[in-house]
Design a protein around this motif. Sequence first.
Motif: not given
Length: 172
Positions: A143, A145, A164
Motif C-alpha cells: 500500500t 502510505e 510503500y
Amino acid sequence: MIPFVLRPWQLPDAEPIAAAANNPKIAANLRNVFPSPYTLADGEWFVGDCIAKGEARQIMRAVVIGGKAAGSVSVSLGDDVYEKSAELGYWLAEAHWGKGVMTEAVRRICREAFERFDILRIFAEPFADNPGSRRVLEKAGFTCEGVMRNGVYKNGRVHSYCMYALLREELE
C-alpha cells in the motif's frame, strides 16, 4: 511470466550481474551506492558482501533467469525503534522488465522474511516518477502510505519518493 529462481548469491554470479546491472536506466532509480557504470569489480564486491554478511539480519537473493543472475531482491532488518520493520530492495535486468518476474520475486521474499523474522512490516521507497517499480509493489500487495515531496536528490535532480508498506497480516 517467465520462469525464474531466487537463490543465495554465489561468487560466479559476479560476471552476469555486472553485465545486467551496467545500465543507467537501472541506476537512475536506485540509491547512489549503486554505481553507474557498473563494473565487474562492483559485481565481485556486491556478491562477496552479500555472502560475507550472511542472513542473520537480511535475506539477499539473486534473481536467476535461464541459469544466470539477472537481478537482485533483498529484505534488510531495521534496528533501534525500527526493529519490527524491514526494507525491501530490488532491481532487474531491463530485458526482463514487464514480465511479472519482480512482482513474484517480491511476493516470495516477503513471505520468507515474515516467516523467518519477528517483523510486522516491510517497506520500500521507490521514486515517485518510477511507475514500473510502484506497479511491482502494488501488484505484490503493498500500500502506498504517502509521497515524500522533494525527498531525494539523484543525478542533479530533486525527486519525490513514495513510502510503500506490506504488513504481516496483509500478506497474500
